[in-house]
Design an enzyme around this catalytic site. Structure first.
Site, PDB file in Angstrom:
ATOM      1  N   SER A  18       0.821  -1.215   0.000  1.00 42.25           N
ATOM      2  CA  SER A  18       0.000   0.000   0.000  1.00 42.25           C
ATOM      3  C   SER A  18       0.856   1.267   0.000  1.00 42.25           C
ATOM      4  O   SER A  18       1.937   1.309   0.582  1.00 42.25           O
ATOM      5  CB  SER A  18      -0.924   0.013   1.219  1.00 42.25           C
ATOM      6  N   GLU A  52      -2.794 -15.319   0.988  1.00 44.08           N
ATOM      7  CA  GLU A  52      -3.135 -14.614   2.221  1.00 44.08           C
ATOM      8  C   GLU A  52      -4.425 -15.135   2.843  1.00 44.08           C
ATOM      9  O   GLU A  52      -4.668 -14.924   4.024  1.00 44.08           O
ATOM     10  CB  GLU A  52      -3.267 -13.118   1.919  1.00 44.08           C
TER      11      GLU A  52
END
Length: 384
Positions: A118, A234
């Site tokens: 991010s 994930e």
């Protein structure tokens, strides 16, 4: 057992319980705990082929380990990013040299990792990253900023999604770099203080940080494919372990409601039952897709939507059943100093982020709409 463990898996479960009972200590140093896990062979279950991991374990045994670990109240893991995200990515896309260099230290609990995805202005839109990696004679010079980087203050390495092709846009021209964090003057980590009073996330500034040429996973320009593959990992076995923690949190909320009489309110009762039922659905969905997410491109996004919203609603319910007492701050609170919240307050405040981090709800819905339902693509704004 609900999962359908075979007798040999029940033996494995008993072995796990015995080891955890003998080794778990409160207040243990997290880095030392990772080395303890690695020394006794509990990191890297299922990827021992090639000598990279420790014990050989079936998928159901990996689930047994993850669930028993969560039930035991063992310390939070500092090495889960390296074990559950980086390692499967290297096994799928890494070169033999990369696997040999990076997997054994993860399995021993000696090297900790963080995730450089991010960025300010990009958020959950990974195709919008602007961090640049400029090619040099012996590697890359990385310049840019990452944000919401979990455990960056503890990590030895960071896997960084960066733009290696000047002028490229969106998912083109990206590369997946392995960058050492110990570069004084070239990498700065700034903790982000949250409204819970803690600092689990960080800003990371790269000012000419060096990455070696042989530490590009999947080859230069293939970062988008590698990054998307990692996001699928994930949502694996760890999701079931996460739900064990959710069940414990729900149990505490139910006990609070019974003890203070809030359970007599039919609205509260209905919400408690709904939380329980939705948690069961999440477990069944996780079991259904376990090990098969590649065949269901929207499965990771569905899972994230389910648990993010569920956990946020549980946080709201935790303060609802407490009533006015939930708004009372800790004794001696000061805006200038860290403060301790009680369990319900921490759950409520921290869970506000659940629908944002790891890919916001809006992004997950867009993925499902475009890649699963085949709806028209969302218009992208013109970049300046």
């Amino acid at each position: 057992m609900e999962f359908g463990f075979a007798p040999e898996d029940e033996e494995f479960r008993r072995e796990v319980r015995g080891w955890l009972a003998a080794h778990v200590e409160s207040g243990v140093d997290r880095r030392s705990w990772e080395r303890t896990l690695g020394a006794d062979g509990w990191i890297g279950l299922g990827w021992a082929e090639g000598g990279y991991g420790n014990r050989t374990a079936t998928l159901t045994q990996q689930v047994a380990w993850a669930e028993e670990y969560a039930r035991s109240g063992a310390p939070p893991r500092s090495g889960h990013i390296g074990e559950n995200l980086l390692a499967p990515t290297l096994l799928a896309h890494g070169s033999g040299e990369q696997k040999a260099r990076f997997l054994p230290p993860v399995a021993r609990g000696e090297e900790l990792w963080c995730q450089g995805y991010s960025e300010p202005g990009a958020g959950s839109d990974l195709a919008g990253v602007r961090t640049a990696a400029v090619r040099e004679a012996d590697g890359y010079r990385v310049v840019g900023q990452k944000i919401w980087t979990s455990l960056a203050h503890e990590a030895d390495w960071c896997f960084v999604l960066a733009r290696t092709e000047p002028g490229s846009r969106r998912h083109h021209g990206l590369s997946f770099l392995l960058v050492p964090m110990d570069q004084p003057g070239r990498i700065e980590v700034r903790p982000i203080r949250q409204m819970t009073g803690t600092s689990d996330f960080n800003e990371v500034f790269f000012d000419g940080a060096h990455a070696r040429a042989e530490h590009v996973v999947g080859g230069e320009g293939n970062g988008w494919r590698v990054a998307m593959s990692l996001l699928g990992f994930e949502r694996g076995v760890s999701t079931l372990a996460q739900q064990i923690g959710f069940a414990a949190e729900l149990g505490r909320v139910v006990r609070d409601a019974v003890e203070n009489g809030a359970v007599d309110d039919p609205v509260v009762r209905e919400r408690l039952v709904r939380q329980w039922a939705e948690l069961r659905v999440m477990r069944w969905n996780a079991l259904r897709t376990l090990g098969n997410s590649a065949a269901e491109p929207g499965a990771p996004s569905v899972a994230k939507l389910l648990w993010g919203g569920w956990h946020q609603r549980l946080g709201e319910l935790s303060v609802l059943v407490r009533g006015a007492a939930a708004s009372v701050g800790p004794a001696g609170w000061s805006a200038a100093e860290p403060y301790e919240l009680d369990t319900a307050q921490h759950l409520f405040l921290f869970s506000r982020a659940d629908t944002i981090y790891g890919g916001s709800d809006q992004v997950q819905r867009t993925i499902i709409a475009e890649r699963v339902l085949g709806l028209p693509r969302e218009p992208k704004g013109v970049e300046s």
